[in-house]
Design a protein around this motif. Structure first.
Motif, PDB file in Angstrom:
ATOM      1  N   GLY A  25       0.795  -1.207   0.041  1.00  0.00           N
ATOM      2  CA  GLY A  25      -0.002  -0.001  -0.047  1.00  0.00           C
ATOM      3  C   GLY A  25       0.763   1.236  -0.161  1.00  0.00           C
ATOM      4  O   GLY A  25       0.414   2.594   0.305  1.00  0.00           O
ATOM      5  N   CYS A  41      -4.527  -5.169  10.133  1.00  0.00           N
ATOM      6  CA  CYS A  41      -3.317  -4.963   8.809  1.00  0.00           C
ATOM      7  C   CYS A  41      -3.652  -5.991   7.580  1.00  0.00           C
ATOM      8  O   CYS A  41      -3.869  -5.444   6.350  1.00  0.00           O
ATOM      9  CB  CYS A  41      -2.021  -5.744   9.488  1.00  0.00           C
ATOM     10  N   ILE A  76      -7.332  -6.615   6.884  1.00  0.00           N
ATOM     11  CA  ILE A  76      -8.466  -6.287   6.381  1.00  0.00           C
ATOM     12  C   ILE A  76      -7.980  -4.965   5.447  1.00  0.00           C
ATOM     13  O   ILE A  76      -8.431  -4.738   4.485  1.00  0.00           O
ATOM     14  CB  ILE A  76      -9.330  -5.562   7.519  1.00  0.00           C
ATOM     15  N   ALA A  77      -6.831  -3.984   6.066  1.00  0.00           N
ATOM     16  CA  ALA A  77      -6.449  -2.774   5.200  1.00  0.00           C
ATOM     17  C   ALA A  77      -5.785  -3.472   3.989  1.00  0.00           C
ATOM     18  O   ALA A  77      -5.951  -2.644   2.856  1.00  0.00           O
ATOM     19  CB  ALA A  77      -5.474  -2.309   6.153  1.00  0.00           C
ATOM     20  N   VAL A  84      -6.375  -6.232   2.323  1.00  0.00           N
ATOM     21  CA  VAL A  84      -7.524  -6.647   1.524  1.00  0.00           C
ATOM     22  C   VAL A  84      -8.222  -5.585   0.783  1.00  0.00           C
ATOM     23  O   VAL A  84      -8.628  -5.758  -0.476  1.00  0.00           O
ATOM     24  CB  VAL A  84      -8.412  -7.529   2.203  1.00  0.00           C
ATOM     25  N   ARG A  85      -8.433  -4.531   1.462  1.00  0.00           N
ATOM     26  CA  ARG A  85      -9.097  -3.262   1.135  1.00  0.00           C
ATOM     27  C   ARG A  85      -8.437  -2.807  -0.184  1.00  0.00           C
ATOM     28  O   ARG A  85      -8.839  -2.320  -1.155  1.00  0.00           O
ATOM     29  CB  ARG A  85      -9.336  -2.493   2.104  1.00  0.00           C
ATOM     30  N   VAL A  86      -7.038  -2.619   0.149  1.00  0.00           N
ATOM     31  CA  VAL A  86      -6.117  -2.290  -0.956  1.00  0.00           C
ATOM     32  C   VAL A  86      -6.060  -3.105  -2.201  1.00  0.00           C
ATOM     33  O   VAL A  86      -6.400  -2.564  -3.242  1.00  0.00           O
ATOM     34  CB  VAL A  86      -4.674  -1.933  -0.469  1.00  0.00           C
ATOM     35  N   THR A 120      -8.498  -4.886  -3.513  1.00  0.00           N
ATOM     36  CA  THR A 120      -9.773  -5.157  -3.886  1.00  0.00           C
ATOM     37  C   THR A 120     -10.286  -3.719  -4.417  1.00  0.00           C
ATOM     38  O   THR A 120     -10.822  -3.496  -5.513  1.00  0.00           O
ATOM     39  CB  THR A 120     -10.810  -5.825  -2.987  1.00  0.00           C
ATOM     40  N   CYS A 121     -10.439  -2.826  -3.607  1.00  0.00           N
ATOM     41  CA  CYS A 121     -11.132  -1.235  -3.735  1.00  0.00           C
ATOM     42  C   CYS A 121      -9.970  -0.375  -4.442  1.00  0.00           C
ATOM     43  O   CYS A 121     -10.478   0.192  -5.542  1.00  0.00           O
ATOM     44  CB  CYS A 121     -11.404  -0.618  -2.469  1.00  0.00           C
ATOM     45  N   LYS A 122      -8.544  -0.855  -4.504  1.00  0.00           N
ATOM     46  CA  LYS A 122      -7.757   0.018  -5.470  1.00  0.00           C
ATOM     47  C   LYS A 122      -7.010  -0.867  -6.216  1.00  0.00           C
ATOM     48  O   LYS A 122      -5.743  -0.721  -6.692  1.00  0.00           O
ATOM     49  CB  LYS A 122      -6.791   0.685  -4.641  1.00  0.00           C
ATOM     50  N   SER A 123      -7.734  -2.098  -6.938  1.00  0.00           N
ATOM     51  CA  SER A 123      -6.996  -3.033  -7.622  1.00  0.00           C
ATOM     52  C   SER A 123      -6.290  -2.485  -8.841  1.00  0.00           C
ATOM     53  O   SER A 123      -5.131  -2.967  -9.542  1.00  0.00           O
ATOM     54  CB  SER A 123      -7.901  -4.119  -7.621  1.00  0.00           C
ATOM     55  N   ALA A 139      -3.538 -12.668  -0.626  1.00  0.00           N
ATOM     56  CA  ALA A 139      -4.356 -12.599   0.627  1.00  0.00           C
ATOM     57  C   ALA A 139      -4.249 -13.604   1.601  1.00  0.00           C
ATOM     58  O   ALA A 139      -4.006 -13.674   2.841  1.00  0.00           O
ATOM     59  CB  ALA A 139      -5.815 -12.118   0.004  1.00  0.00           C
TER      60      ALA A 139
END
Length: 616
Positions: free
Chosen positions: A412, A494, A496-497, A499-501, A503-506, A525
């Motif tokens: 990230g 960490c 979850i953060a 995984v968010r990166v 998926t949301c900012k793939s 992941a």
């Protein structure tokens, strides 16, 4: 055979228990007519009787127990009472507790009545031991008189109750009798000194085979009652020891032939709750002394050994897989350490100290677990193994937590400032782990255990388990599970953060790495969750699971992921990343291909690593 004419009882042929009960209720019971009454009752209950007739017999016994203390119960009279009680209880053993009216209440009442009458038995002068025997109830009275002013050896005045039980085996029209000693009860001299109030003390031991007077559906094959006439305090400084010798070499798990299942069997020391009419587990501890299940209870009570069993999937395969997984993980950790310390390009990378220290901690933990956990023969060695394994796994969790922060930063970092991991933080990992181990060991070994008699055969350390070198009870909770739980929560945040990166900012990640697809993101992941130790969540779920099938599924998931954690680290960090793989695989291959330039290969690998530096 010689008969005592005075003890012979004349019973009319037409007399029934119902009529006899009516006669007793209309006259006073005295010391003179009591032997005649109990004699008639013994004769009337010696043949098969109905349930209602047995209730009439119980009324007679209750009437006797409710007489004044002036009515003495001699030994012969009590033998007749015990015989009647045994006959009634044997008939009740064939009845169903749920369908027979008031059977539970009647059993409880009968047991209390028997104990009241036993308290009133007059023991002959100069008798130190008196025995009463019936088919399913054995009773022994022991008199304790302290020897004042005379030195004696420890244990010389311990009271031991070892009833001999005779069983008949009929075969080929012949009957053979065998005797056994299914139980030993030891009341130590220190207990006697604690409860004695007068110049003498009387102990009563009652052994019930098949627990006929304790209304319960629990699988308990025998019950022993220990009661006394001294101080009524229930809390003892030293335990009453009950050895169940007929369960010697008890196997907790037994394979069911022809299936992939085991019969999981468990023994539990219990006491009878006279208020709730149930068997209660708290208050006693079960230990195995020379393979004999032994109960240690710090109060006088009705003691039983509860047997329970469940059919579960076989644990053999889980154990074998766990050992194989640990061995493979050891190889994976060694391989990762060698590669990341031998190859200069990898050695100089920032995440390498975290990864190498994580592998070292796991390597020590897996090795000690594989070879040292069953070494319980030497107490000091086992304490050291327990502390070393605790330190290794706590350290590995510290490095997992720091490594999760580094992985999050690597994935990230294109999206702003993230958490930093510095050298001081990494150095603190071993110190904090060592501090937890020291505090835990000192508070238990030098605190709780130091106050106990460690040479006593009943001693059980508060620091570790008795059958393996690992933490137990509060030592496990506060010395391992609580610190691990805290780090597990940090790692979850960490994860979850990240995984968010992913998926949301793939799209941004794809434009940066240029090679990540959906499968690659998913693989990262999952492998990162394993590396972070998030699969230990299943370990916590196992602690609260009650369903056997649910426990087995979680146990397999937990074992697969955690026993192969070292292998997972090797696959992700040494094999899957092409830039890393080229740095150590190609030089090995070059030795088998003389025509290829090793220098060219290493240079190419270095270039690939720079292009793929975002992939860790």
């Amino acid at each position: 055979m010689i008969f005592d004419i005075e003890t012979l009882v004349k019973v009319p042929c037409n007399l029934t228990l119902t009529n006899f009960t009516s006669e007793i209720s209309s006259k006073n019971i005295t010391s003179e007519n009591l032997p005649q009454i109990t004699g008639v009752l013994q004769v009337l209950t010696s043949t098969a009787i109905t349930y209602n007739e047995s209730l009439s017999a119980v009324e007679v016994l209750e009437a006797i127990s409710n007489t004044t203390n002036d009515v003495k119960v001699n030994q012969l009279t009590f033998e007749q009472i015990l015989s009647s009680t045994s006959n009634i209880a044997e008939g009740w053993g064939q009845l169903d507790l749920k369908t027979t009216p008031r059977l539970v209440q009647n059993k409880v009442s009968m047991e209390k009545t028997l104990n009241k009458l036993l308290d009133r038995v007059v023991v002959c002068e100069n008798c130190s031991t008196v025995n009463f025997t019936s088919p399913n109830i054995n009773i022994q009275i022991q008199i304790y008189e302290p020897l004042k002013g005379i030195s004696r050896r420890t244990g010389e005045r311990d009271f031991v109750f070892s009833p001999l039980i005779y069983q008949s085996n009929t075969s080929n029209s012949s009957t053979q009798w065998t005797q056994s000693n299914p139980i030993n009860v030891v009341v130590g001299e220190k207990i006697l000194d604690q409860i004695i109030t007068n110049s003498s003390l009387r102990l009563d031991f009652l052994y019930y085979s098949n627990y006929p007077l304790f209304p319960s559906d629990d699988n308990i094959t025998k019950v022993v009652t220990v009661k006394h006439t001294g101080n009524k305090s229930t809390n003892l400084n030293f335990p009453i020891i009950t050895e169940h010798t007929d369960f010697k070499h008890f196997e907790e798990n037994e394979k069911i032939e022809g299936t992939l299942k085991d019969e999981r069997r468990q023994l539990t020391c219990v006491t009878w709750d006279n208020e709730k009419w149930v068997w209660s587990k708290p208050g006693c501890q079960l230990r195995y002394i020379n393979n004999v299940p032994t109960c240690y209870c710090h109060r006088f009570a009705d003691f039983g050994l509860l047997f329970s069993s469940k059919v579960v999937p076989s644990q053999v395969y889980l154990s074998i897989f766990s050992k194989i997984g640990c061995a493979v993980s050891i190889i994976g950790c060694v391989g990762t350490i060698m590669i990341y310390t031998a190859v200069k390009q990898l050695r100089n990378k920032k995440p390498t100290p975290y990864l190498v220290n994580l592998c070292i901690s796991l390597l020590v933990g897996y090795t000690v677990f594989l070879f040292g956990i069953p070494m319980t023969d030497n107490r000091s060695v086992c304490h050291f193994i327990t502390a070393l394994m605790q330190f290794a796994f706590l350290s590995s969790w510290g490095w997992m937590t720091l490594y999760s922060i580094v992985v999050f930063k690597a994935i990230g970092r294109a999206f702003g400032k993230v958490l930093e991991a510095n050298v001081k933080t990494t150095v603190a990992v071993y110190s904090l782990a060592l501090l937890v181990v020291i505090v835990n060991a000192c508070s238990t070994l030098l605190g709780v255990d130091a106050k106990l008699d460690q040479d006593d055969i009943s001693f059980e350390s508060s620091y570790r388990l008795g059958n393996m070198c690992w933490l137990r009870n509060y030592s496990l909770y506060f010395g391992f599970l609580v610190p691990v739980g805290i780090m597990l929560i940090i790692n979850m945040f960490c994860f979850i953060a990240v995984v968010r990166v992913l998926t949301c900012k793939s799209k941004q990640i794809r434009s940066t790495a240029k090679q990540m697809d959906v499968a690659d993101l998913f693989f990262r992941a999952v492998t990162m969750a394993t590396t972070m130790g998030l699969t230990w969540t299943f370990g916590y779920l196992m602690l609260i699971a009650d369903n056997v099938a649910y426990q087995e599924i979680i146990a397999w998931i937990f074992t697969i992921f955690n026993s192969t954690q070292g292998l997972g680290i090797f696959l992700v960090n040494c094999l899957r990343i092409k830039s890393v793989r080229d740095l150590w695989v190609k030089p090995i291959l070059e030795r088998t291909k003389p025509s290829t330039s090793a220098f060219y290969s290493v240079s190419t690998a270095s270039a690939n690593m720079n292009m793929d530096s975002s992939r860790i």
